[in-house]
Scaffold this motif. Sequence first.
Motif, PDB file in Angstrom:
ATOM      1  N   LEU A   1       0.810  -1.217   0.000  1.00 12.41           N
ATOM      2  CA  LEU A   1       0.000   0.000   0.000  1.00 12.41           C
ATOM      3  C   LEU A   1       0.845   1.270   0.000  1.00 12.41           C
ATOM      4  O   LEU A   1       0.306   2.362  -0.181  1.00 12.41           O
TER       5      LEU A   1
ATOM      6  N   PRO B   1      -3.318   2.996  -3.281  1.00 14.82           N
ATOM      7  CA  PRO B   1      -4.467   2.160  -2.926  1.00 14.82           C
ATOM      8  C   PRO B   1      -4.614   0.957  -3.867  1.00 14.82           C
ATOM      9  O   PRO B   1      -4.346   1.057  -5.062  1.00 14.82           O
TER      10      PRO B   1
ATOM     11  N   ARG C   1     -11.584  -1.068  -1.875  1.00 12.70           N
ATOM     12  CA  ARG C   1     -10.237  -0.552  -2.119  1.00 12.70           C
ATOM     13  C   ARG C   1      -9.680  -0.089  -0.792  1.00 12.70           C
ATOM     14  O   ARG C   1     -10.379   0.538   0.000  1.00 12.70           O
ATOM     15  N   TRP C   2      -8.414  -0.375  -0.553  1.00 14.59           N
ATOM     16  CA  TRP C   2      -7.775  -0.049   0.709  1.00 14.59           C
ATOM     17  C   TRP C   2      -6.577   0.849   0.469  1.00 14.59           C
ATOM     18  O   TRP C   2      -5.907   0.749  -0.540  1.00 14.59           O
ATOM     19  N   GLY C   3      -6.313   1.730   1.427  1.00 20.10           N
ATOM     20  CA  GLY C   3      -5.162   2.617   1.357  1.00 20.10           C
ATOM     21  C   GLY C   3      -4.645   2.899   2.758  1.00 20.10           C
ATOM     22  O   GLY C   3      -5.324   2.631   3.756  1.00 20.10           O
TER      23      GLY C   3
END
Length: 108
Positions: A16, A20, A62-64
């Motif tokens: 990360l 993202p 979605r990950w950040g």
Amino acid sequence: MSRGLGKVQRGILGALDAGPLDVWNLARAVGACEASTRRALYGLAKGKRVACLGYSTRGGKRWGLTADVQAARNQWAAVWPVERQQHTARVLEVRYALALRRAVVSAL
């Protein structure tokens, strides 16, 4: 007693750093299955190290990193200030009410 972050969690934080990603790309980058990637993400989210950015086009989250998420929110606030958001909500509310009224009248 926890001894710190696991292998998958450390890999996720490293992946990360570039930006993202969704769960599938994170799992591929870390070399883990999707289930363990999701478990690791939820553990990191509980510790406030990562945050969800919404959903991707494939339907997954979605990950950040938390700092990236905060920067994205600040950038969005500069583009679309709160006053404009409220004005848009008022306009859409009126249009929705008129469209609903037309639909009810045409149904009668």
